[in-house]
Enzyme design. Structure first.
Site: not given
Ligand code: HSE
Length: 470
Positions: A235, A163, A139, A221, A45-46, A239
């Site tokens: 997660d 970023e 990350k 989703g 996706t990214v 970060k």
């Protein structure tokens, strides 16, 4: 959301590594500066989002860089499925072999988007040691192996952009590296996990329990199935580790960050919080206390009119206070191919500008050249002082409240408000209270004694309060 778990896909093997490539050395010829070549490893996706923005905005990016930025190779385990994106890359760009990307002498920037720890770490180190600039959204890797990767990039004098590792499309890494660089960062409070924020928003707005909100998030989703790393705070802690490392210029490991998730939050807690004037959010909190740093991720109650209380659905926000700039707020989409792809492309553009001007990389990975902070000392959670919400499930009998209040008083915990909900003719009732500021160690001791009382039916829910009174 990142699609890849390389361990999951490959059973721990290194699918991109072939012995032939290990013999290839760094580029011998200097590539043309009118075209900067990029290689992407991992086209989920990214990766697809980054590719799309580089193509769709090719003209403005070329104008901002002063050179064309072109994707020359893409490595992925799946090079046959049609990604169904605008600007689909030509098949000839694809390879199964990540090292072909790293060792292509014309590729100057390697973009790692496979996620995971093992293979991604090896590929990034291989790229850095080959003299390539690196961009990553990983990350977990930076939060666990950041010091090794930052050191390698500094030693090799290559750029490292990350970023996209925090806040998806929100330019918080750039803000900490550039816009806020004159400040001592005093406080960061973030809603850094879109999945948890979506689940808590559904629980708040629809009054549904956690499990149903998770099912809904998966169906739409917004969450992986099961969203363990999201709802357990892992997660967000990854970060937060990156944010603290950038703010202080020294790597902090996410393992040192106190972490709790949102799994135990009930619709009752959300309703009672509302009665007291609060919302419940999964917050990632860092404070510079002088000699020590406060670093914690947990569900917290914040006043309903606090700006972060109104960050809903899958949005992220980061509130930052610097000593000169005062409060700043960053808000946007923390996941998704287009926002996160935009963040990846911004790092590519920064590095491409450097390459075009044949500059040495002037920005070390953590944006500090002479680090003054050698080691970051994180305050033990036991020393935290804050206000608390308790939900005690107790039998509705005379004297129960005074026994609970007595234990709190013995531990120097002062009650600010208390309400009992309903009459307990058929079983225990919730007794909810807010405290004035108290010490975490005292709260933990008092709650463990309260939970041993014969009139208390189950484990007491404790939620810390942040952001003062409503
Ligand atoms: N799983 C993350 C979230 C997105 O829910 O915010 C990627 O960082």
């Amino acid at each position: 959301m990142q699609n890849y778990s390389i361990e999951g896909l490959s059973g721990g093997r290194l699918p991109f590594l072939t012995p032939a490539h290990l013999r290839l050395g760094p580029p011998k010829e200097e590539p043309s500066m009118s075209k900067i070549n990029i290689g992407i490893i991992g086209f989920g996706t990214v990766g697809a989002g980054a590719y799309e923005v580089l193509c769709a905005n090719r003209d403005i990016i070329a104008s901002r860089v002063g050179a064309e930025v072109a994707v020359k190779k893409i490595a992925d385990l799946d090079i046959t499925t049609d990604r169904k994106i605008a600007f689909a890359p030509d098949r000839s760009l694809f390879t199964l072999d990540a090292l072909e990307v790293i060792h292509d002498p014309e590729i100057q920037v390697v973009v790692e988007l496979i996620g995971g720890l093992g293979t991604a770490r090896q590929l990034i180190l291989e790229a850095i040691n080959t003299g390539k600039h690196v961009v990553t959204a990983n990350k977990a890797l930076l939060a666990e192996y950041g010091s090794e990767i930052y050191r390698a990039a500094e030693t090799q004098g290559v750029g490292l952009g990350f970023e996209a590792s925090v806040g998806g499309g929100i330019p918080i890494v750039g803000a900490l590296k550039n816009g806020l660089s004159a400040n001592r960062i005093q406080t960061c409070i973030g809603i850094l996990n879109g999945t948890s924020n979506y689940i808590l928003t559904q629980m708040t707005q629809e009054g549904i329990p956690f499990d149903r909100a998770v099912q809904e998030a998966v169906r739409l989703g917004f969450a992986e199935d099961p969203p363990t790393l999201d709802v357990e705070g892992v997660d967000a802690a990854h970060k937060l580790a990156i944010i603290i490392s950038l703010a202080l210029g020294a790597p902090v490991s996410f393992k040192d960050i106190h972490r709790e998730g949102i799994v135990a939050v009930t619709p009752d807690d959300i309703r009672f919080a509302d009665e007291f004037g609060y919302r419940i959010k999964l917050l990632a909190i860092a404070r510079d206390l002088g000699r020590r740093i406060e670093a914690r991720v947990h569900a917290a109650m914040i006043p309903r009119d606090h700006i972060l209380a109104n960050v809903n659905e899958a949005f992220n926000a980061i509130y930052v206070e610097g000593d000169f700039v005062g409060p700043n707020l960053y808000y946007g989409l923390g996941a998704g191919g287009r926002p996160t792809g935009s963040a990846v492309a911004s790092d590519i553009i920064t590095l491409a500008r450097n390459i075009r001007c044949r500059n040495q990389i002037s920005m070390p990975p953590l944006a500090h050249v002479n680090r003054q902070v050698k080691e970051i000392s994180i305050q033990p959670m036991q020393d935290l002082v804050t206000s608390y919400y308790f939900r005690v499930s107790a039998l509705d009998r005379p004297g129960v409240l005074s026994r609970i209040a007595g234990i709190l008083a013995q531990h120097q915990i002062s009650i600010a408000s208390v309400i009992q909900k309903g009459r307990g003719e058929t079983g225990p009732v919730p007794i909810v209270m807010l405290t004035h500021e108290a010490r975490e160690s005292a709260v933990q001791k008092a709650i463990s004694l309260i939970d041993q009382l014969d009139v208390v039916a189950k484990k007491t829910m404790v939620i810390r309060v942040e952001g003062g009174r409503p």
